[in-house]
Design a protein around this motif. Structure first.
Motif, PDB file in Angstrom:
ATOM      1  N   LEU A  59      -6.448  -5.997  -4.202  1.00  0.00           N
ATOM      2  CA  LEU A  59      -6.444  -7.053  -5.221  1.00  0.00           C
ATOM      3  C   LEU A  59      -7.009  -6.505  -6.539  1.00  0.00           C
ATOM      4  O   LEU A  59      -6.441  -6.732  -7.610  1.00  0.00           O
ATOM      5  CB  LEU A  59      -7.268  -8.247  -4.735  1.00  0.00           C
ATOM      6  CG  LEU A  59      -7.314  -9.446  -5.680  1.00  0.00           C
ATOM      7  CD1 LEU A  59      -5.936 -10.067  -5.831  1.00  0.00           C
ATOM      8  CD2 LEU A  59      -8.296 -10.507  -5.171  1.00  0.00           C
ATOM      9  N   ASP A  60      -8.093  -5.746  -6.426  1.00  0.00           N
ATOM     10  CA  ASP A  60      -8.690  -5.174  -7.635  1.00  0.00           C
ATOM     11  C   ASP A  60      -7.716  -4.191  -8.313  1.00  0.00           C
ATOM     12  O   ASP A  60      -7.521  -4.247  -9.532  1.00  0.00           O
ATOM     13  CB  ASP A  60      -9.994  -4.452  -7.264  1.00  0.00           C
ATOM     14  CG  ASP A  60     -10.498  -3.604  -8.413  1.00  0.00           C
ATOM     15  OD1 ASP A  60     -10.827  -4.189  -9.461  1.00  0.00           O
ATOM     16  OD2 ASP A  60     -10.530  -2.362  -8.279  1.00  0.00           O
ATOM     17  N   GLU A 114      -4.877  -6.306  -9.862  1.00  0.00           N
ATOM     18  CA  GLU A 114      -5.277  -7.168 -10.987  1.00  0.00           C
ATOM     19  C   GLU A 114      -5.720  -6.366 -12.199  1.00  0.00           C
ATOM     20  O   GLU A 114      -5.450  -6.737 -13.336  1.00  0.00           O
ATOM     21  CB  GLU A 114      -6.438  -8.084 -10.552  1.00  0.00           C
ATOM     22  CG  GLU A 114      -5.967  -9.398 -10.005  1.00  0.00           C
ATOM     23  CD  GLU A 114      -7.123 -10.349  -9.735  1.00  0.00           C
ATOM     24  OE1 GLU A 114      -8.254  -9.887  -9.481  1.00  0.00           O
ATOM     25  OE2 GLU A 114      -6.877 -11.572  -9.762  1.00  0.00           O
ATOM     26  N   ASN A 115      -6.412  -5.282 -11.940  1.00  0.00           N
ATOM     27  CA  ASN A 115      -6.941  -4.456 -13.039  1.00  0.00           C
ATOM     28  C   ASN A 115      -6.247  -3.101 -13.028  1.00  0.00           C
ATOM     29  O   ASN A 115      -6.830  -2.108 -12.594  1.00  0.00           O
ATOM     30  CB  ASN A 115      -8.451  -4.252 -12.875  1.00  0.00           C
ATOM     31  CG  ASN A 115      -9.150  -5.568 -12.635  1.00  0.00           C
ATOM     32  OD1 ASN A 115      -9.063  -6.477 -13.461  1.00  0.00           O
ATOM     33  ND2 ASN A 115      -9.807  -5.691 -11.494  1.00  0.00           N
ATOM     34  N   ARG A 116      -4.993  -3.079 -13.444  1.00  0.00           N
ATOM     35  CA  ARG A 116      -4.216  -1.836 -13.380  1.00  0.00           C
ATOM     36  C   ARG A 116      -4.936  -0.750 -14.170  1.00  0.00           C
ATOM     37  O   ARG A 116      -5.344  -0.973 -15.306  1.00  0.00           O
ATOM     38  CB  ARG A 116      -2.807  -2.027 -13.943  1.00  0.00           C
ATOM     39  CG  ARG A 116      -2.044  -3.170 -13.323  1.00  0.00           C
ATOM     40  CD  ARG A 116      -1.326  -2.747 -12.067  1.00  0.00           C
ATOM     41  NE  ARG A 116      -0.925  -3.929 -11.315  1.00  0.00           N
ATOM     42  CZ  ARG A 116       0.231  -4.061 -10.673  1.00  0.00           C
ATOM     43  NH1 ARG A 116       1.100  -3.087 -10.667  1.00  0.00           N
ATOM     44  NH2 ARG A 116       0.503  -5.149 -10.010  1.00  0.00           N
ATOM     45  N   LYS A 152      -2.130 -11.267  -3.203  1.00  0.00           N
ATOM     46  CA  LYS A 152      -2.594  -9.907  -3.493  1.00  0.00           C
ATOM     47  C   LYS A 152      -2.203  -9.377  -4.871  1.00  0.00           C
ATOM     48  O   LYS A 152      -2.738  -8.392  -5.339  1.00  0.00           O
ATOM     49  CB  LYS A 152      -2.080  -8.935  -2.425  1.00  0.00           C
ATOM     50  CG  LYS A 152      -2.667  -9.161  -1.048  1.00  0.00           C
ATOM     51  CD  LYS A 152      -4.062  -8.599  -0.938  1.00  0.00           C
ATOM     52  CE  LYS A 152      -4.594  -8.717   0.480  1.00  0.00           C
ATOM     53  NZ  LYS A 152      -5.929  -8.122   0.640  1.00  0.00           N
ATOM     54  N   LYS A 153      -1.176  -9.961  -5.467  1.00  0.00           N
ATOM     55  CA  LYS A 153      -0.744  -9.595  -6.825  1.00  0.00           C
ATOM     56  C   LYS A 153      -0.201  -8.172  -6.945  1.00  0.00           C
ATOM     57  O   LYS A 153      -0.106  -7.615  -8.038  1.00  0.00           O
ATOM     58  CB  LYS A 153      -1.872  -9.816  -7.837  1.00  0.00           C
ATOM     59  CG  LYS A 153      -2.367 -11.264  -7.858  1.00  0.00           C
ATOM     60  CD  LYS A 153      -3.215 -11.535  -9.074  1.00  0.00           C
ATOM     61  CE  LYS A 153      -3.462 -13.006  -9.300  1.00  0.00           C
ATOM     62  NZ  LYS A 153      -4.107 -13.721  -8.229  1.00  0.00           N
ATOM     63  N   ARG A 210       6.074  -9.981  -5.327  1.00  0.00           N
ATOM     64  CA  ARG A 210       4.805 -10.693  -5.441  1.00  0.00           C
ATOM     65  C   ARG A 210       4.948 -12.212  -5.326  1.00  0.00           C
ATOM     66  O   ARG A 210       3.966 -12.931  -5.228  1.00  0.00           O
ATOM     67  CB  ARG A 210       4.044 -10.266  -6.689  1.00  0.00           C
ATOM     68  CG  ARG A 210       4.686 -10.591  -8.003  1.00  0.00           C
ATOM     69  CD  ARG A 210       3.662 -10.398  -9.091  1.00  0.00           C
ATOM     70  NE  ARG A 210       3.727  -9.056  -9.666  1.00  0.00           N
ATOM     71  CZ  ARG A 210       2.912  -8.634 -10.597  1.00  0.00           C
ATOM     72  NH1 ARG A 210       1.938  -9.395 -11.017  1.00  0.00           N
ATOM     73  NH2 ARG A 210       3.056  -7.432 -11.117  1.00  0.00           N
TER      74      ARG A 210
END
Ligand code: CTP
Length: 431
Positions: free
Chosen positions: A331-332, A335-337, A369-370, A397
């Motif tokens: 997830l991290d 979310e934070n590519r 999960k994105k 997604r």
């Protein structure tokens, strides 16, 4: 399989009987008894409409003579670098070819290829080619199993050479075992089934692929841990496929079996980790330079609040372990590519529960999960773990099924990496 991919000036057609046609092929023949089977392969390839140039080594010419190669290929044949020196034959042949086969490939030729030795026309040509190269090793079992040969094969595999066999069976003498050359029909079937990207060269060249695999272990005390049954095989197969397609490949492996790691191409960088925290740290670090990030590791969702320094002693009373949640690494990363235009892919092994089937759970997870894609498979006692066949549903997604892959893990990994390579770049921008 039906499909058409474009060659340099003629299409390579894979028809229903798995035939390569319309290609310029270099057939290198090195000096094994199996050289006579290369004559059968040559016949099949020319009959299927390929233009084949045969380059035998001197040793191969002691097995099957020049006249045979010339008659079957319809082209003149030379083993000598100094023949036609005015036309710089080895460079010209190498640059024009769509595919280069070395059949049979002896231990000696394999070793020379692996180390860039160029002491005959075949080897100098192999150093000049820009097309895919496939070799069919043939040798005695002891030679095939020798660590030097295995290392050389790993070197070649790591550079993207396709290794066809060998198979197990009757060898030159009375004995049998691994080392027998793959049959010509099977060679044709395999080269026809090569993914488009392979035929065109390495479509992940210049790209970095970061993959996590295995299962994390969360210590309880110095000798005990909470873990899971993940072997790391799927991630290793993905790493192999990425490396074969020319990608710079980093495998962050959590407690992966040593034998699986040993089988990887030498070009795959292995970063061993134990815990979820270590895995998160390494993934975040390498994600900064990755074009594709795949979280195939089975991450323990919880760790013990405080793992003791000393072994917990047996007692009569129940004990309580306090578990705290681990961060959701996928997830991290999603979310934070850590990088622009990065493809992030997750895995979900589901058993199905609470009245929902595994795919329904997978769809819900894909939305949570994105990640760009989530590969969902059904697991259980006999399913999903270890060296077994598998079926993966690739969801986007929104939880929509994009495609599915099934078969041996190596096949599934290859097909999945092909899909990811295609979805990383639009077809017209492929290198
Ligand atoms: N994953 C992760 N960090 C975690 C747990 C899972 O990055 N702490 C990743 C896995 O590597 C995988 C995906 O998330 O790519 C799905 O893992 P899975 O265990 O199926 O999902 P969970 O989020 O743990 O959900 P649950 O166990 O409740 O099904």
């Amino acid at each position: 399989m039906t499909g058409t991919v474009s060659g340099k000036d003629s299409p390579l057609i894979m028809d229903n009987v798995h035939t390569v046609t319309g290609k310029r092929i270099i057939l290198g023949v090195s000096g094994g008894i199996a050289a006579y089977k290369a004559a059968v392969l040559l016949r099949r390839l020319t009959e299927a409409g390929n233009r084949v140039t045969v380059i035998p080594t001197d040793a191969a010419l002691r097995m099957v003579g020049k006249a045979t190669w010339e008659a079957l290929s319809g082209n003149s044949v030379s083993a000598d670098v100094f023949d036609g020196a005015d036309r710089v034959n080895h460079v010209r042949l190498g640059q024009e070819a769509d595919l280069c086969l070395v059949v049979p490939a002896t231990a000696d030729t394999i070793a020379k290829m692996a180390h860039g030795i160029a002491d005959n026309l075949l080897l100098t040509t192999l150093l000049s080619v820009s097309c895919p190269v496939a070799v069919a090793p043939a040798m005695h079992t002891q030679m095939w199993n020798n660590p030097a040969t295995r290392h050389n094969i790993d070197l070649l595999r790591g550079r993207g050479t396709v290794i066809l066999g060998p198979v197990s069976g009757r060898l030159t003498g009375r004995d049998s075992g691994p080392g027998r050359m793959m049959e010509p029909e099977e060679i044709i079937r395999r080269i026809s089934a090569l993914p488009d990207g392979k035929i065109h060269g390495a479509d992940l060249r210049g790209k970095t692929v970061l993959i996590s695999g295995g299962g994390t272990r969360e210590p309880i005390d110095p000798v005990r841990f909470i873990g899971n049954r993940s072997s790391g095989r799927m991630a290793a197969e993905l790493a192999r496929s990425a490396a074969l397609r020319g990608g710079k490949t980093i495998l962050v492996s959590a407690n992966t079996e040593a034998e699986i790691l040993r089988s990887l191409p030498g070009s795959v960088r292995n970063v061993p980790v134990q815990t979820a925290a270590e895995l998160a740290r390494e993934m975040q670090k390498y994600a900064a330079c990755a074009d594709i990030v795949i979280m195939a590791a089975a991450v323990c969702d919880y760790r013990t609040q405080c793992a003791g320094d000393a072994k917990i002693k047996r007692g009569k009373d129940p004990i309580t372990l306090t578990l705290v949640p681990n961060p959701d690494i996928l997830l991290d990363l999603a979310e934070n590519r850590r990088r622009e235009k990065q493809l992030v892919v997750g895995f979900a092994a589901e058993t199905g529960s609470a009245g929902k089937d595994f795919l329904q759970l997978g769809r819900e997870k894909a939305r949570r999960k994105k990640a760009d894609f989530l590969a969902v498979n059904l697991v259980g006692e006999e399913q999903g773990f270890g060296p077994v066949k598998t079926e993966l549903f690739l969801l986007d997604r929104e939880g929509r099924e994009k495609t599915r892959f099934s078969g041996e893990k190596s096949t599934v990994a290859r097909d999945m990496m092909e899909f990811l390579a295609e979805n990383l770049y639009p077809a017209e921008n492929r290198p």
